[in-house]
Design an enzyme around this catalytic site. Structure first.
Site, PDB file in Angstrom:
ATOM      1  N   LYS A  18       0.864  -1.176   0.000  1.00 36.75           N
ATOM      2  CA  LYS A  18       0.000   0.000   0.000  1.00 36.75           C
ATOM      3  C   LYS A  18       0.896   1.219   0.000  1.00 36.75           C
ATOM      4  O   LYS A  18       2.047   1.160   0.448  1.00 36.75           O
ATOM      5  CB  LYS A  18      -0.886   0.022   1.256  1.00 36.75           C
ATOM      6  CG  LYS A  18      -2.188   0.743   1.036  1.00 36.75           C
ATOM      7  CD  LYS A  18      -3.183  -0.134   0.291  1.00 36.75           C
ATOM      8  CE  LYS A  18      -4.492   0.547   0.047  1.00 36.75           C
ATOM      9  NZ  LYS A  18      -5.482  -0.405  -0.494  1.00 36.75           N
TER      10      LYS A  18
HETATM   11  P1  NAD Z   1     -12.969   7.525  -2.929  1.00 37.63           P
HETATM   12  O1  NAD Z   1     -11.939   8.539  -2.611  1.00 37.63           O
HETATM   13  O2  NAD Z   1     -13.399   7.342  -4.330  1.00 37.63           O
HETATM   14  O3  NAD Z   1     -14.287   7.808  -2.049  1.00 37.63           O
HETATM   15  C1  NAD Z   1     -14.267   7.894  -0.661  1.00 37.63           C
HETATM   16  C2  NAD Z   1     -15.640   8.384  -0.222  1.00 37.63           C
HETATM   17  O4  NAD Z   1     -15.726   8.329   1.194  1.00 37.63           O
HETATM   18  C3  NAD Z   1     -15.917   9.844  -0.620  1.00 37.63           C
HETATM   19  O5  NAD Z   1     -17.277   9.960  -0.989  1.00 37.63           O
HETATM   20  C4  NAD Z   1     -15.654  10.606   0.671  1.00 37.63           C
HETATM   21  O6  NAD Z   1     -16.352  11.841   0.744  1.00 37.63           O
HETATM   22  C5  NAD Z   1     -16.198   9.587   1.659  1.00 37.63           C
HETATM   23  N1  NAD Z   1     -15.744   9.779   3.028  1.00 37.63           N
HETATM   24  C6  NAD Z   1     -14.508  10.085   3.491  1.00 37.63           C
HETATM   25  N2  NAD Z   1     -14.530  10.179   4.825  1.00 37.63           N
HETATM   26  C7  NAD Z   1     -15.808   9.923   5.210  1.00 37.63           C
HETATM   27  C8  NAD Z   1     -16.465   9.852   6.449  1.00 37.63           C
HETATM   28  N3  NAD Z   1     -15.801  10.070   7.591  1.00 37.63           N
HETATM   29  N4  NAD Z   1     -17.790   9.553   6.480  1.00 37.63           N
HETATM   30  C9  NAD Z   1     -18.471   9.318   5.350  1.00 37.63           C
HETATM   31  N5  NAD Z   1     -17.889   9.363   4.120  1.00 37.63           N
HETATM   32  C10 NAD Z   1     -16.584   9.668   4.072  1.00 37.63           C
HETATM   33  O7  NAD Z   1     -12.423   6.158  -2.294  1.00 37.63           O
HETATM   34  P2  NAD Z   1     -12.795   4.666  -2.720  1.00 37.63           P
HETATM   35  O8  NAD Z   1     -11.819   4.228  -3.731  1.00 37.63           O
HETATM   36  O9  NAD Z   1     -14.246   4.574  -2.971  1.00 37.63           O
HETATM   37  O10 NAD Z   1     -12.421   3.896  -1.363  1.00 37.63           O
HETATM   38  C11 NAD Z   1     -13.339   3.752  -0.295  1.00 37.63           C
HETATM   39  C12 NAD Z   1     -12.889   2.611   0.595  1.00 37.63           C
HETATM   40  O11 NAD Z   1     -12.828   1.424  -0.182  1.00 37.63           O
HETATM   41  C13 NAD Z   1     -11.510   2.770   1.222  1.00 37.63           C
HETATM   42  O12 NAD Z   1     -11.497   2.142   2.477  1.00 37.63           O
HETATM   43  C14 NAD Z   1     -10.611   1.998   0.276  1.00 37.63           C
HETATM   44  O13 NAD Z   1      -9.428   1.540   0.897  1.00 37.63           O
HETATM   45  C15 NAD Z   1     -11.536   0.841  -0.062  1.00 37.63           C
HETATM   46  N6  NAD Z   1     -11.184   0.152  -1.300  1.00 37.63           N
HETATM   47  C16 NAD Z   1     -11.162   0.800  -2.484  1.00 37.63           C
HETATM   48  C17 NAD Z   1     -10.849   0.097  -3.636  1.00 37.63           C
HETATM   49  C18 NAD Z   1     -10.879   0.729  -5.000  1.00 37.63           C
HETATM   50  O14 NAD Z   1     -10.776   0.003  -5.988  1.00 37.63           O
HETATM   51  N7  NAD Z   1     -11.037   2.021  -5.123  1.00 37.63           N
HETATM   52  C19 NAD Z   1     -10.532  -1.278  -3.564  1.00 37.63           C
HETATM   53  C20 NAD Z   1     -10.571  -1.915  -2.327  1.00 37.63           C
HETATM   54  C21 NAD Z   1     -10.904  -1.188  -1.196  1.00 37.63           C
END
Ligand code: NAD
Length: 425
Positions: free
Chosen positions: A112
């Protein structure tokens, strides 16, 4: 965190990942030498990133990359741009990636990376400068057969394109397989942007099927409306006909008992950059969102949102952990006592769709032979199905919670690889 070699990772998220591992290691009865080999990250890289700001000043950002283990192949993992990024958080996320890749049978160790910044406070030019500088600093430590980056919170296809371009310019030729999650125009795969959310939806369908709950009669609440949250909400609403009654992002939270028009919410978020001001539902307190009565609860934002304070108050039937590490170990103990009420899909399985399709993107890049979106979705669901079935089987046979079962499968595979390879003298 008793082991002094792990002190540099001191951080609440690393403490969470370590505690999960300790509970599992006790259950598997692993001896202390093996525990140390499994938990300690292989490499950790910390860099400073001086960047010219638009106003002529210079800001020095901090960036990290942690490569957790090298026993099964190159390392693989996303890059996070978020104000809360620390070395310990990145190390925890790398460890979870290791168990996730092993659980789903991918030939990777976990990695990561992250930069401590708020991407919404940077102009596009500044964001490009940070992204390029970060990849530039990482060049000695990454490569298509060493460590492959991908997107995570706060990063997207454009950031991956800047990473790919920076690395390729350095090498003197295009190296698309250095990152995944890049645009299709430069060798990205179809279906990567939607992959994580699509996988979440597939696993929720499987859980509801086991509980004999028809999806179209169910309600859902989704926390986080970025890549993963929005794709999940769209899938639940329009593929499964579910009523999505609650959504939120970092700016605001909304509730509508009749069901929210997720298309309209997505259009609003795209137009305004977040959900603030969305008028298709009532505003509610963000803390209330997670304890709303619903069939499916999807935390899809940050770590540690389900804690000992709200775990007993959850009113869902399925907890689909789309985010990494949304549930603290204390909350986990409460959820274990409620296992007959709440079906947990643990994060290392629930959000694995992202790394699975990233793996497809990497393989396609290495062989320069591409699959279409139907082939990608089909292969994705097959891998998820295998992992889901294995988790359920072990959980039933050993009478252990889903998280422990999923982690046990992952950890044992990493351990088997380490044992086969032995210790370099
Ligand atoms: P992103 O940046 O696209 O979106 C994150 C979202 O969470 C945004 O809408 C933001 O406003 C919101 N957010 C942030 N803090 C918040 C809070 N305290 N309360 C409510 N909403 C909040 O990120 P993403 O890629 O969608 O990732 C989200 C989660 O999924 C993370 O934990 C990431 O590690 C995990 N993840 C993502 C992927 C991927 O392919 N993008 C893969 C596996 C896991």
């Amino acid at each position: 965190m008793p082991d002094p070699t792990l002190q540099i990772y001191a951080d609440p998220t690393f403490a969470m990942a370590s505690e999960q591992f300790r509970v599992l290691a006790d259950y598997l009865n692993l001896d202390s030498n093996i525990r140390a080999r499994l938990i300690a990250p292989k490499r950790a890289i910390a860099v400073t990133l001086p960047v010219h700001r638009d106003d002529g000043s210079i800001t020095v950002f901090e960036g990290y990359r942690v490569q957790h283990h090298l026993a099964l192949g190159p390392t693989k993992g996303g890059t996070r741009f978020h104000p809360g990024v620390s070395l310990g958080e990145v190390a925890a996320l790398a460890m979870w990636m290791s168990w996730k890749c092993a659980l789903t049978g991918l030939p990777y160790g976990g990695a990561k990376g992250g930069v401590t910044l708020n991407p919404t406070e940077l102009s596009r030019r500044e964001l490009e400068a940070v992204s390029r500088r970060y990849m530039q600093e990482m060049i000695p430590f990454v490569g298509p057969h060493v460590d492959i980056m991908g997107p995570d919170m706060g990063t997207n296809e454009q950031v991956m394109a800047w990473f790919m371009d920076t690395y390729s310019v350095y090498r003197g030729f295009a190296v698309p397989e250095i990152v995944t999650g890049k645009p299709v125009s430069i060798g990205g795969t179809s279906g990567r942007r939607e992959a994580t959310g699509r996988g979440v939806v597939y696993l929720i369908e499987r859980a509801l099927n086991m509980l004999k709950l028809p999806p179209h009669q169910c309600t859902a609440v989704v926390q986080g409306f970025g890549n993963v949250g929005s794709v999940t909400a769209l899938g639940l609403a329009y593929r499964d006909g579910m009523k999505v009654i609650g959504i939120s992002d970092a700016s605001s939270a909304f509730y509508n008992e009749k069901g929210i028009d997720i298309d309209a919410a997505e259009k609003h978020a795209l137009e305004h950059g977040n959900l603030a001001g969305f008028d298709g539902a009532d505003s509610i307190n963000a803390n209330e969102l997670l304890t709303l009565k619903c069939d499916v609860l999807v935390p899809a934002a940050v770590e540690g949102v389900i804690t000992e304070r709200n775990a007993a108050k959850l009113q869902c039937r399925v907890l689909a952990e789309a985010a990494n590490g949304p549930t603290t170990p204390d909350a986990d103990r409460i959820l274990f006592d409620r296992w007959e009420e709440i079906f947990v899909i643990p994060d290392i399985l629930c959000n694995a769709g992202g790394v699975i399709v990233s793996y497809f993107e990497w393989v396609q890049g290495l062989q320069n032979f591409f699959w279409n979106e139907t082939e990608i979705a089909d292969k994705l669901f097959r891998i998820l199905e295998q992992a889901f079935t294995a988790m359920i089987k072990r959980s039933r046979e050993a009478k252990i919670p889903h998280r422990m079962s999923a982690m046990a499968i992952g950890v044992e595979r990493v351990l088997a690889a380490k044992k086969s390879r032995g210790l370099f003298p």
